[in-house]
Design a protein around this motif. Sequence first.
Motif, PDB file in Angstrom:
ATOM      1  N   UNK A 111       0.835  -1.210   0.000  1.00  0.00           N
ATOM      2  CA  UNK A 111       0.000   0.000   0.000  1.00  0.00           C
ATOM      3  C   UNK A 111       0.861   1.247   0.000  1.00  0.00           C
ATOM      4  N   UNK A 112       1.732   1.243   1.005  1.00  0.00           N
ATOM      5  CA  UNK A 112       2.677   2.327   1.161  1.00  0.00           C
ATOM      6  C   UNK A 112       3.586   2.365  -0.068  1.00  0.00           C
ATOM      7  N   UNK A 113       3.951   1.167  -0.509  1.00  0.00           N
ATOM      8  CA  UNK A 113       4.851   1.028  -1.642  1.00  0.00           C
ATOM      9  C   UNK A 113       4.220   1.608  -2.908  1.00  0.00           C
ATOM     10  N   UNK A 114       2.941   1.263  -3.055  1.00  0.00           N
ATOM     11  CA  UNK A 114       2.203   1.743  -4.218  1.00  0.00           C
ATOM     12  C   UNK A 114       2.163   3.272  -4.221  1.00  0.00           C
ATOM     13  N   UNK A 115       1.891   3.821  -3.044  1.00  0.00           N
ATOM     14  CA  UNK A 115       1.848   5.271  -2.901  1.00  0.00           C
ATOM     15  C   UNK A 115       3.200   5.883  -3.242  1.00  0.00           C
ATOM     16  N   UNK A 116       4.266   5.239  -2.742  1.00  0.00           N
ATOM     17  CA  UNK A 116       5.609   5.747  -3.011  1.00  0.00           C
ATOM     18  C   UNK A 116       5.884   5.812  -4.510  1.00  0.00           C
ATOM     19  N   UNK A 117       5.502   4.734  -5.186  1.00  0.00           N
ATOM     20  CA  UNK A 117       5.743   4.680  -6.622  1.00  0.00           C
ATOM     21  C   UNK A 117       4.933   5.748  -7.335  1.00  0.00           C
ATOM     22  N   UNK A 118       3.694   5.895  -6.872  1.00  0.00           N
ATOM     23  CA  UNK A 118       2.832   6.890  -7.494  1.00  0.00           C
ATOM     24  C   UNK A 118       3.424   8.293  -7.319  1.00  0.00           C
ATOM     25  N   UNK A 119       3.840   8.585  -6.091  1.00  0.00           N
ATOM     26  CA  UNK A 119       4.418   9.901  -5.820  1.00  0.00           C
ATOM     27  C   UNK A 119       5.689  10.093  -6.642  1.00  0.00           C
ATOM     28  N   UNK A 120       6.505   9.017  -6.713  1.00  0.00           N
ATOM     29  CA  UNK A 120       7.776   9.113  -7.438  1.00  0.00           C
ATOM     30  C   UNK A 120       7.547   9.392  -8.922  1.00  0.00           C
ATOM     31  N   UNK A 121       6.607   8.652  -9.504  1.00  0.00           N
ATOM     32  CA  UNK A 121       6.346   8.828 -10.940  1.00  0.00           C
ATOM     33  C   UNK A 121       5.727  10.193 -11.211  1.00  0.00           C
ATOM     34  N   UNK A 122       4.837  10.584 -10.309  1.00  0.00           N
ATOM     35  CA  UNK A 122       4.247  11.924 -10.406  1.00  0.00           C
ATOM     36  C   UNK A 122       5.343  12.980 -10.450  1.00  0.00           C
ATOM     37  N   UNK A 123       6.310  12.804  -9.527  1.00  0.00           N
ATOM     38  CA  UNK A 123       7.432  13.745  -9.462  1.00  0.00           C
ATOM     39  C   UNK A 123       8.200  13.790 -10.777  1.00  0.00           C
ATOM     40  N   UNK A 124       8.430  12.597 -11.339  1.00  0.00           N
ATOM     41  CA  UNK A 124       9.173  12.523 -12.611  1.00  0.00           C
ATOM     42  C   UNK A 124       8.432  13.260 -13.713  1.00  0.00           C
ATOM     43  N   UNK A 125       7.110  13.026 -13.747  1.00  0.00           N
ATOM     44  CA  UNK A 125       6.315  13.612 -14.822  1.00  0.00           C
ATOM     45  C   UNK A 125       6.168  15.120 -14.637  1.00  0.00           C
ATOM     46  N   UNK A 126       5.972  15.527 -13.372  1.00  0.00           N
ATOM     47  CA  UNK A 126       5.792  16.953 -13.115  1.00  0.00           C
ATOM     48  C   UNK A 126       7.044  17.760 -13.434  1.00  0.00           C
ATOM     49  N   UNK A 127       8.201  17.110 -13.278  1.00  0.00           N
ATOM     50  CA  UNK A 127       9.447  17.826 -13.563  1.00  0.00           C
ATOM     51  C   UNK A 127      10.178  17.098 -14.665  1.00  0.00           C
ATOM     52  N   UNK A 128       9.533  17.001 -15.820  1.00  0.00           N
ATOM     53  CA  UNK A 128      10.106  16.203 -16.918  1.00  0.00           C
ATOM     54  C   UNK A 128      11.532  16.601 -17.245  1.00  0.00           C
ATOM     55  N   UNK A 129      11.720  17.892 -17.465  1.00  0.00           N
ATOM     56  CA  UNK A 129      13.022  18.340 -17.942  1.00  0.00           C
ATOM     57  C   UNK A 129      14.088  18.120 -16.879  1.00  0.00           C
ATOM     58  N   UNK A 130      13.741  18.489 -15.650  1.00  0.00           N
ATOM     59  CA  UNK A 130      14.699  18.315 -14.569  1.00  0.00           C
ATOM     60  C   UNK A 130      15.034  16.842 -14.387  1.00  0.00           C
ATOM     61  N   UNK A 131      13.991  15.995 -14.441  1.00  0.00           N
ATOM     62  CA  UNK A 131      14.220  14.562 -14.283  1.00  0.00           C
ATOM     63  C   UNK A 131      15.134  14.049 -15.382  1.00  0.00           C
ATOM     64  N   UNK A 132      14.893  14.547 -16.595  1.00  0.00           N
ATOM     65  CA  UNK A 132      15.697  14.100 -17.724  1.00  0.00           C
ATOM     66  C   UNK A 132      17.162  14.474 -17.529  1.00  0.00           C
TER      67      UNK A 132
END
Lengths: 217, 412
Positions: free
Chosen positions: B1-22
């Motif tokens: 559950x927690x893990x799923x949330x972590x992944x969701x937050x992590x991917x959200x972060x990647x998508x929200x900051x596409x250029x920075x993540x890249x």
Amino acid sequence: MGEIEVTALKGVNLQIRKNEYVAIMGPSGSGKSTLMNILGCLDTPTSGEYLFNNVDVSSLNDDELSAMRNREIGFVFQTFNLLPRMSSLHNVELPLMYAGVNKQERKDRAVNALERVGLADRMHHKPSELSGGQRQRVAVARALVTNPGILLADEPTGALDSKTGDEIMALFDELHNEGNTIIVITHEKEIAEYAQRTIFLKDGNIFSDEPNSIRNK
Amino acid sequence: MQFEENIRVALRGLIDHKFRSFLTMLGIIFGVASVIAMLSIGEGAKREAIAKYQDLGVSNIIVRDKDLTVQELEEVRSKFSQGLSLNDANAIKNIVPGVEAVVPQAEKSVEVKFADKASKSTLIGITPEFIEVLNYETGYGKFIDQMQYDRGLKVCVLGAGISKTLFQSREPVGQMVKVEDQWLEVVGVMKSKALFTETVGELASRDLNNDIYIPLSTFHKRFEPENELASELKQLTVKIENSEKLMLAASVVEEIIKRHHYNNPDYSIVIPYELLKQEEKERRIYNILLGAIAAISLVVGGIGIMNIMLATVMERTREIGIRRAIGARKSDIMSQFVTEAVAISITGGIIGVILGVGLSLGITLFTDVTTFIRLYSVFIAFGFSVVVGISFGYLPAKSAANLKPIESIRYE
């Protein structure tokens, strides 16, 4: 090292009963925030005891304090403190996630809590898409969702206009009538008057602790 | 559950900051891609080398008559050496333990003609075992057989290159070609062989596709030696049954030849297997070096992740405070940020794998460098990037977890 120890609270001795509605007042520097941090299990006193349902909070470790905050304390902050990228529903679900509640139950309970504060129709909105009053309602829903022992509100109307503020206070009244224990920290007399009892702090001491006459009429 | 949330937050972060993540991922992307490309170049070189030595036969010992000037020849002959001869071949066959076959080979530079076409070539006299011992194959027609050898018939097998030069698209088998003053019937054409572009030991590089093979008996009967002092044979290829006995056999071969040639240094011995191992050893050091350089860029990529994660922790101090206030434990915060770092490195790793594979294919396609991608290299590179993510995400995650909830919630 290099830090100067400042005594924020000196000889505070108080007892708050179940289903009490208490306002804590005082000028800045009076120790309000420190008292709130201790009551909210965010901090432990350097000396002295804090008994919560007969549990000595000062002896708990960090994980136990987290669990305590999760289960027993519902925070409502002046600046709402919602997570901006998440929907209202997700924000309200968050405490349940840390409590280890499964997904379906989490959602049901969060929806319930949002219904209680009258925001069921806005559950998929993000905080930025809500008005100040609505955001504070989401915050209240988040505080309530775990059925905590105390609802701890720190200047809950501080960032709201007076009309919206009154609405939030009316909501608190309702919650109190439903049996919740509420502690409101405020420097506004009008807000404190909603409570049954006002504790006035000054220089780290309790200056006065009286029932509210208007309220108890 | 927690893990799923972590992944969701992590991917959200990647998508929200596409250029920075890249940008953060770039280090990992290049690191993974270069590890894969480097390893594939190393592997390609290895396979090329193995193929090259397999051409010479990994269980073979090659004895070659040295190219000597007339003066040198006169000198060694005066010291009683007759050069490489069938006597040597017989002695090796009879004395050396574990010999499966000895293939003698005589050589002569000639000009070959067909119709109006003429070409320079090397005429090679061999015995029928040649094709099997040296792992050669005919493209079409047949190789020289025992009967043709026994009778010393005037037949020949052409290398793929010389066949093409003389016949182009015409059918060579059955045609007659003229070598010096002899007419030879073409009975087969060899399969094309990779160019021998470098010198292996004492074997000078040359194009094997330009050779013409005839029975050794015919060679000695019909063709004059290059000069009267020339040795009977140019090369002996000794095949050993058990490659473990290769070194032992090689020392016996050496001893026999040395004695037969009265200690004259007019021969050289090449052991392809030894050369292969030696080359492999040299290449290994080189590969480790290349891999290490590539790995450094992965580490640098990891530092990039750490840097950006520390900035993220600062930026999200308030979020951390809120999460802590509503009941997140230190370990919850910790795992959230580690997950985020790993998400960056895994995404970077995947892109890096794709880029690395593309790079390797591109190198093979656009240059003459052979590459070969081993699956393990992909796992190594990818696994390493995950390890980098975890280890460099740990410190920022730790600092996030250790923020005081009260202070961080008031952080502006």
